[in-house]
Design a protein around this motif. Sequence first.
Motif, mmCIF file in Angstrom:
data_model
loop_
_atom_site.group_PDB
_atom_site.id
_atom_site.type_symbol
_atom_site.label_atom_id
_atom_site.label_comp_id
_atom_site.label_asym_id
_atom_site.label_seq_id
_atom_site.Cartn_x
_atom_site.Cartn_y
_atom_site.Cartn_z
ATOM 1 N N ALA A 168 0.815 -1.215 0.000
ATOM 2 C CA ALA A 168 0.000 0.000 0.000
ATOM 3 C C ALA A 168 0.845 1.261 0.000
ATOM 4 O O ALA A 168 0.313 2.362 -0.151
ATOM 5 N N LEU A 169 2.157 1.128 0.142
ATOM 6 C CA LEU A 169 3.049 2.288 0.132
ATOM 7 C C LEU A 169 2.951 3.079 -1.167
ATOM 8 O O LEU A 169 3.306 4.262 -1.218
ATOM 9 N N VAL A 170 2.443 2.462 -2.212
ATOM 10 C CA VAL A 170 2.312 3.139 -3.507
ATOM 11 C C VAL A 170 1.484 4.416 -3.393
ATOM 12 O O VAL A 170 1.698 5.367 -4.158
ATOM 13 N N THR A 171 0.585 4.490 -2.434
ATOM 14 C CA THR A 171 -0.235 5.697 -2.296
ATOM 15 C C THR A 171 0.595 6.912 -1.886
ATOM 16 O O THR A 171 0.159 8.051 -2.076
ATOM 17 N N ARG A 172 1.768 6.691 -1.327
ATOM 18 C CA ARG A 172 2.655 7.807 -0.983
ATOM 19 C C ARG A 172 2.964 8.669 -2.192
ATOM 20 O O ARG A 172 3.165 9.886 -2.089
ATOM 21 N N ASP A 173 3.006 8.047 -3.377
ATOM 22 C CA ASP A 173 3.435 8.747 -4.592
ATOM 23 C C ASP A 173 2.261 9.194 -5.456
ATOM 24 O O ASP A 173 2.422 9.430 -6.656
ATOM 25 N N LEU A 174 1.101 9.342 -4.850
ATOM 26 C CA LEU A 174 -0.070 9.797 -5.602
ATOM 27 C C LEU A 174 0.146 11.169 -6.226
ATOM 28 O O LEU A 174 -0.408 11.469 -7.284
ATOM 29 N N ASP A 175 0.953 12.015 -5.577
ATOM 30 C CA ASP A 175 1.199 13.350 -6.129
ATOM 31 C C ASP A 175 1.895 13.292 -7.479
ATOM 32 O O ASP A 175 1.762 14.197 -8.305
ATOM 33 N N LEU A 180 0.356 11.994 -13.988
ATOM 34 C CA LEU A 180 0.770 11.108 -15.073
ATOM 35 C C LEU A 180 -0.423 10.340 -15.625
ATOM 36 O O LEU A 180 -0.548 10.139 -16.838
ATOM 37 N N ALA A 181 -1.312 9.914 -14.738
ATOM 38 C CA ALA A 181 -2.508 9.196 -15.178
ATOM 39 C C ALA A 181 -3.401 10.081 -16.026
ATOM 40 O O ALA A 181 -4.037 9.607 -16.982
ATOM 41 N N MET A 217 -5.881 0.580 -3.518
ATOM 42 C CA MET A 217 -6.459 0.538 -4.858
ATOM 43 C C MET A 217 -7.591 1.554 -4.992
ATOM 44 O O MET A 217 -7.694 2.270 -5.998
ATOM 45 N N LYS A 218 -8.410 1.626 -3.956
ATOM 46 C CA LYS A 218 -9.538 2.561 -3.973
ATOM 47 C C LYS A 218 -9.063 4.001 -3.998
ATOM 48 O O LYS A 218 -9.609 4.855 -4.701
ATOM 49 N N ARG A 219 -8.004 4.320 -3.248
ATOM 50 C CA ARG A 219 -7.454 5.680 -3.223
ATOM 51 C C ARG A 219 -6.906 6.074 -4.581
ATOM 52 O O ARG A 219 -7.145 7.178 -5.072
ATOM 53 N N LEU A 220 -6.168 5.165 -5.206
ATOM 54 C CA LEU A 220 -5.605 5.469 -6.519
ATOM 55 C C LEU A 220 -6.706 5.654 -7.552
ATOM 56 O O LEU A 220 -6.667 6.592 -8.356
ATOM 57 N N SER A 221 -7.688 4.771 -7.535
ATOM 58 C CA SER A 221 -8.783 4.865 -8.493
ATOM 59 C C SER A 221 -9.543 6.173 -8.332
ATOM 60 O O SER A 221 -9.895 6.835 -9.318
ATOM 61 N N ALA A 222 -9.792 6.562 -7.078
ATOM 62 C CA ALA A 222 -10.511 7.809 -6.816
ATOM 63 C C ALA A 222 -9.727 9.021 -7.301
ATOM 64 O O ALA A 222 -10.312 10.055 -7.653
ATOM 65 N N ALA A 223 -8.383 8.893 -7.353
ATOM 66 C CA ALA A 223 -7.530 9.992 -7.815
ATOM 67 C C ALA A 223 -7.350 9.986 -9.330
ATOM 68 O O ALA A 223 -6.611 10.807 -9.870
ATOM 69 N N GLY A 224 -8.007 9.035 -10.005
ATOM 70 C CA GLY A 224 -7.927 8.987 -11.459
ATOM 71 C C GLY A 224 -6.847 8.099 -12.019
ATOM 72 O O GLY A 224 -6.608 8.089 -13.228
ATOM 73 N N ALA A 250 -11.850 -6.396 -5.703
ATOM 74 C CA ALA A 250 -11.032 -5.467 -6.483
ATOM 75 C C ALA A 250 -11.899 -4.591 -7.373
ATOM 76 O O ALA A 250 -11.643 -3.390 -7.527
ATOM 77 N N ARG A 251 -12.929 -5.187 -7.955
ATOM 78 C CA ARG A 251 -13.835 -4.404 -8.809
ATOM 79 C C ARG A 251 -14.538 -3.324 -7.992
ATOM 80 O O ARG A 251 -14.675 -2.173 -8.423
ATOM 81 N N GLU A 252 -14.940 -3.682 -6.793
ATOM 82 C CA GLU A 252 -15.600 -2.721 -5.914
ATOM 83 C C GLU A 252 -14.643 -1.600 -5.512
ATOM 84 O O GLU A 252 -15.059 -0.463 -5.280
ATOM 85 N N ALA A 253 -13.335 -1.917 -5.456
ATOM 86 C CA ALA A 253 -12.324 -0.921 -5.084
ATOM 87 C C ALA A 253 -11.877 -0.070 -6.267
ATOM 88 O O ALA A 253 -11.031 0.810 -6.102
ATOM 89 N N GLY A 254 -12.412 -0.353 -7.467
ATOM 90 C CA GLY A 254 -12.110 0.491 -8.617
ATOM 91 C C GLY A 254 -11.249 -0.125 -9.694
ATOM 92 O O GLY A 254 -10.895 0.551 -10.667
#
Length: 358
Positions: A168-175, A180-181, A217-224, A250-254
Amino acid sequence: MGEAIKGRGSTGWLPGRFAVTTPEVADDGWHQRDHDGELDLLPRTQVTEERARSIISRNRSPDIPFSQSVNPYRGCEHGCSYCFARPTHAYLELSPGLDFETRLFAKTNAPALLRRALARPGYQVSPIALGINTDAYQPLERKLQLTRRLIEVFAETRHPFTLITKNALVTRDLDLLAPLAADNLVHVAFSITSLDNALSSKLEPRASAPHARLRAMKRLSAAGVPVGVMFAPAIPWVNDAHLEGVLEAAREAGARSAGYVLLRLPHEVAPLFRDWLQTHLPQRAAHVMSTVQQLRGGKDYDSTFGPRMRGQGVYADLLERRFALACKRLGFDRDRGPGLDCSRFVAPRAPSPQGQLF
């Protein structure tokens, strides 16, 4: 081998196939003690700085959907008992067992090497897979931030890339990932083997818990950020019954896309996984390996392109059918790749000893 070690996937030291000598462990009584004075027998993680000579690995395998990859680390502290990359430690004359998850190597010059590789005049743009051999977001990344610095190079050059992780550390780099997405330059996949915390903690002891991965996964999906799920590996009679549940969560999480890979046991991974079965699921061990061999033409592993990812036979056909039906029901995209944009790439300037004026 030995008994289960807390926080580790291997139970002991297995010599690699290239080892010149084979040491035998002997208890001499000189144990380290923890802060409370108790005996400390847990293997410690050691990190060695590696000055790599190159950073982009090329791939021509017809059953892998990328042609180049970047791995900032050798070895992986997640300790997944089934990891297909474990045999790579044998090339270093280290054990694919405990050494793989305790003796790690960090390619500290990876960002500079990547920038130099992308600056070469003949470089051909295609999406780079980040962290394929070992997880780019393993616990070591929290401190060293090599993966983040590599993503900064991708952002600077507008280079498309994909990544797959169990952390889940991947969310650290959402900025970095969200912008990029927005330009269709990144796709993130999460590998989830089960929704059962107890089973997950045995299969992949230092990876994020399944619910934490779904939350990320849900955080990343919500951020686009486009996200997908990989049910990997599918292990007969261990986690195969969890397939539909993982895809639904996973589908429910985006998640928009899904894939799966059958258990692979190349080289030293086979005896390591057999030992894991005897340690954690002894009553099931013979049945699991019997089915694995049915899928692999009577062997523990078949390296033939194509079948190595899916297996062959009745069980393999049933698993493929179950996956296809679940994808259809849940609306997953399993026919197309991420389709990232390669037209935005801007090559960085090649380093020059004379510096730059503009």
